[in-house]
Design a protein around this motif. Structure first.
Motif, PDB file in Angstrom:
ATOM      1  N   GLN A  90       0.843  -1.205   0.000  1.00 28.90           N
ATOM      2  CA  GLN A  90       0.000   0.000   0.000  1.00 28.90           C
ATOM      3  C   GLN A  90       0.876   1.251   0.000  1.00 28.90           C
ATOM      4  OE1 GLN A  90      -2.027  -0.518   3.876  1.00 28.90           O
ATOM      5  NE2 GLN A  90      -0.736   1.121   4.666  1.00 28.90           N
TER       6      GLN A  90
ATOM      7  N   VAL B  85      10.811  -7.261   6.882  1.00 26.21           N
ATOM      8  CA  VAL B  85      12.148  -6.660   6.730  1.00 26.21           C
ATOM      9  C   VAL B  85      12.915  -6.617   8.051  1.00 26.21           C
ATOM     10  CG1 VAL B  85      11.549  -5.256   4.707  1.00 26.21           C
ATOM     11  CG2 VAL B  85      11.340  -4.255   7.005  1.00 26.21           C
TER      12      VAL B  85
ATOM     13  N   ALA C 164       9.550   0.085   3.544  1.00 26.41           N
ATOM     14  CA  ALA C 164       8.642  -0.440   4.585  1.00 26.41           C
ATOM     15  C   ALA C 164       8.769   0.370   5.869  1.00 26.41           C
ATOM     16  CB  ALA C 164       8.976  -1.905   4.867  1.00 26.41           C
TER      17      ALA C 164
ATOM     18  N   LYS D 181      14.949   7.090  11.358  1.00 25.84           N
ATOM     19  CA  LYS D 181      15.065   7.778  10.062  1.00 25.84           C
ATOM     20  C   LYS D 181      16.381   8.560   9.968  1.00 25.84           C
ATOM     21  CE  LYS D 181      11.257   6.683   7.833  1.00 25.84           C
ATOM     22  NZ  LYS D 181      11.345   5.614   6.812  1.00 25.84           N
TER      23      LYS D 181
ATOM     24  N   MET E  74      -0.519   6.123   6.811  1.00 23.76           N
ATOM     25  CA  MET E  74       0.288   6.625   7.927  1.00 23.76           C
ATOM     26  C   MET E  74      -0.114   8.059   8.270  1.00 23.76           C
ATOM     27  SD  MET E  74       4.430   6.347   8.170  1.00 23.76           S
ATOM     28  CE  MET E  74       4.659   4.602   8.407  1.00 23.76           C
TER      29      MET E  74
END
Ligand SMILES: NC(=O)c1ccc[n+]([C@@H]2O[C@H](COP(=O)([O-])OP(=O)(O)OC[C@H]3O[C@@H](n4cnc5c(N)ncnc54)[C@H](O)[C@@H]3O)[C@@H](O)[C@H]2O)c1
Length: 246
Positions: A19, A64, A91, A159, A191
């Protein structure tokens, strides 16, 4: 130089492709002629999004965060198509909480999926890219990874880690014809839909282009970084964010 961004000879792996941004990126590559391995942890969502395997699309159930699952998924792709030329580490999950309430589980889950996942996939694909003398790694980071965000210490750390990881991989693999870059997106996905409406309205006001992007608007940037033509670009973070980071 022939500026085609032609992917008809390329095998592309996109994680988190059931998605959102990952699905849009995978669709773009498929349209550009690539063979696309669409990986996600949720096999039934993958099937809903992509149907059965075909000559150009290979759904791969892969967590993952789990190195064994990644090694086996990459093995399936290489057995099927012989290579992985492009890997898009997209992901992701969010488990938000202010730092003093953040649980061990929330911390670990987010670090494991984003940073661990990006590492697991990169480690698994680089040997194949080295053998081919060509590779493109595109990681998905975030504005939060550079500037922080209230309630997202885990996500910001992951991140931010991805940015440092990307630059290191770029330096380590440059001599093999491999580039590693990242994008920093801003797109209307599940998200983002999870963000409370009032906060979302505030966030939208900070976007110079006045809106969140459609996920498909992320895909062209990823494809450019993954193209033959982007051969002299490595170690960068490209904001695809409507100007938020200006
Ligand atoms: N949407 C934005 O504006 C935005 C902004 C900055 C960064 N990002 C990043 O972009 C990426 C995609 O985000 P999105 O908005 O499309 O999110 P999304 O929630 O719509 O999609 C994420 C996908 O990742 C998959 N996934 C989660 N954990 C996984 C795992 N362990 N193994 C395999 N697949 C897994 C999910 O099943 C899902 O299909 C994420 O890395 C996110 O952090 C998004």
């Amino acid at each position: 130089m022939n500026l085609t961004c032609d992917f008809s000879t390329r095998t592309v792996l996109v994680t988190g492709a059931a998605q959102g941004i990952g699905k849009a990126i995978a669709e773009f590559f498929r349209t550009a002629g690539a063979r696309v391995a669409v990986a996600d942890r949720d096999a039934s969502e993958l099937e809903k999004a992509w149907g059965s395997p075909s000559q150009t699309v290979l759904p791969v159930a892969m967590d993952v965060a789990d190195p064994t699952s990644v090694a086996s998924g990459v093995g399936i792709i290489v057995d099927t198509w012989g290579s992985v030329d492009v890997a898009v580490n997209n992901a992701g999950i969010a488990r938000d909480s202010v730092v003093w309430k953040l649980t061990d589980d929330q911390w670990k889950a987010v670090l494991d999926v984003h940073l661990g996942g990006t590492f697991n996939v990169t480690r698994a694909v680089v040997p194949h890219m080295r053998k081919a003398g060509f590779g493109r790694i595109v990681n998905v980071t975030s504005y939060t990874g550079m500037h922080g965000n209230v309630g997202q210490a885990n996500y910001a750390a992951a991140k931010g880690g991805i940015i440092a990881f990307t630059k290191t991989v770029a330096k380590e693999t440059a001599r093999f014809g491999i580039t590693a870059n990242a994008i920093s997106p801003n797109a209307a996905t599940a998200m983002v839909a999870a963000i409370p409406a009032e906060r979302l309205a505030e966030m939208t006001e900070t976007v110079p282009l006045g809106r969140f992007a459609d996920p498909s608007e992320m895909a062209a940037a990823v494809a450019f970084l993954a193209s033959e033509e982007a051969s002299y670009i490595t170690g960068v973070v490209l904001p695809v964010d409507g100007g938020v980071s200006m």
